[in-house]
Design an enzyme around this catalytic site. Sequence first.
Site, PDB file in Angstrom:
ATOM      1  N   PRO A  92      40.790 -32.412  23.310  1.00 26.86           N
ATOM      2  CG  PRO A  92      39.281 -33.089  24.954  1.00 26.86           C
ATOM      3  CD  PRO A  92      39.699 -33.344  23.554  1.00 26.86           C
ATOM      4  CD  GLU A 119      35.188 -41.043  27.638  1.00 24.91           C
ATOM      5  OE1 GLU A 119      33.964 -40.842  27.559  1.00 24.91           O
ATOM      6  OE2 GLU A 119      35.970 -40.266  28.202  1.00 24.91           O
ATOM      7  NE  ARG A 161      39.798 -15.375   8.219  1.00 15.92           N
ATOM      8  CZ  ARG A 161      40.721 -14.500   8.597  1.00 15.92           C
ATOM      9  NH1 ARG A 161      41.854 -14.919   9.140  1.00 15.92           N
ATOM     10  NH2 ARG A 161      40.542 -13.212   8.415  1.00 15.92           N
ATOM     11  CG  ASP A 176      42.605 -11.593  10.617  1.00 16.13           C
ATOM     12  OD1 ASP A 176      41.795 -10.718  10.283  1.00 16.13           O
ATOM     13  OD2 ASP A 176      42.815 -12.625   9.986  1.00 16.13           O
TER      14      ASP A 176
HETATM   15  N1  LIG Z   1      37.552 -29.536  23.124  1.00 11.07           N
HETATM   16  C1  LIG Z   1      37.371 -30.709  22.427  1.00 11.07           C
HETATM   17  N2  LIG Z   1      36.478 -31.627  22.891  1.00 11.07           N
HETATM   18  C2  LIG Z   1      36.288 -32.799  22.231  1.00 11.07           C
HETATM   19  C3  LIG Z   1      36.988 -33.099  21.074  1.00 11.07           C
HETATM   20  C4  LIG Z   1      37.910 -32.161  20.564  1.00 11.07           C
HETATM   21  C5  LIG Z   1      38.102 -30.956  21.249  1.00 11.07           C
HETATM   22  N3  LIG Z   1      39.048 -29.991  20.769  1.00 11.07           N
HETATM   23  O1  LIG Z   1      39.295 -28.942  21.405  1.00 11.07           O
HETATM   24  O2  LIG Z   1      39.610 -30.220  19.654  1.00 11.07           O
END
Ligand SMILES: Nc1ncccc1[N+](=O)[O-]
Length: 250
Positions: A92, A119, A161, A176
Site C-alpha cells: 500500500p 505488516e 493481457r 481501453d
Molecule cells: N493495498 C495493499 N494492501 C496490502 C498489500 C498490498 C497492497 N497493494 O496495493 O499492493
Amino acid sequence: MRLDVVTIFPEYLEPLNVSLVGKARARGQLDVRVHDLRSWTHDRHNTVDDTPYGGGPGMVMKTEPWGEALDEILTDGYEAGAHAPALVVPTPSGRPFTQELAVHLSERPWLVFTPARYEGIDRRVVDEYATRMPVYEVSIGDYVLAGGEAAVLVVTEAVARLLPGVLGNAESHRDDSFAPGAMAGLLEGPVHTKPPVWRGRGIPEVLLSGHHGKIARWRRDEALRRTTAHRPGLIEGSDPKAFDKKDREM
Ligand SMILES: Nc1ncccc1[N+](=O)[O-]
C-alpha cells in the site's frame, strides 16, 4: 515472459491457472512459477515473521527466508543476461499501479513478485535486491488488504493481457480506459450492443449512423464527460503520477 511469485499462500494464486492467464500459460506465452516461502525456512514452525524493531502492532516478515528464496530463484540459469529480472513488490506504500506501468512491465522478460502478509517485509530485503535489479514497489489502491497476493493477481492480469497474442483482438486494448494514445488518461465511455431496444431503452442515434468520424467524436466526448464526473484529477493531471520509464527504482 516468466513470472515468479513467492508467497506463504500458494493456493491464493490458483486463479492464475484459469482464464486469460491460464490460457497464456497453456500456450507457453507465460511461464508462471509459484513458490511457497516456507520452503526456505528451517525451523519446526516454518517461521517467516517476527515482532517489529521499535515496537508497534503486528509482525514483520523476516529477511532470511526471503533472501534464500530470492537467491535461489534468481540464480537458476534463466538469468542469462537477456532475461534480466525485476522485482515487483505489492504494497500500500508503493507508487500507484497504472496502465503505463502495466505496459512497461509487459515489456520485461521476467518479473518476480514478493507479496507480503502481516505488516510487510523487512526493508533490508528490498534494499538488498535493489542493488541488483529494478524494484517496482506498486500499490493497487488506497486501502489495506491482508496481503499482497490479490495485488499479484491484479498486476499479472493487467500485464498478461498486453502480451502479444494473449488478447484475441489486438486492437481491443487500444481503446481501453487509460490506454496510451488517443484515450490516454481518459475513462472509457459507455458501450452498447444488440438488441436495439431493451425495456424501452434505445441506442444513441450516432452509433447507428455509420458515420465513423461522428462516432469517434461522440465516444471521446462521452469519455471526457465520464472522466470529468468520476476522475476530474485525470483531466487536471493531479491524479496518480503517470509512471515514467526513467523511474526504474521505486
Ligand atoms: N493495498 C495493499 N494492501 C496490502 C498489500 C498490498 C497492497 N497493494 O496495493 O499492493
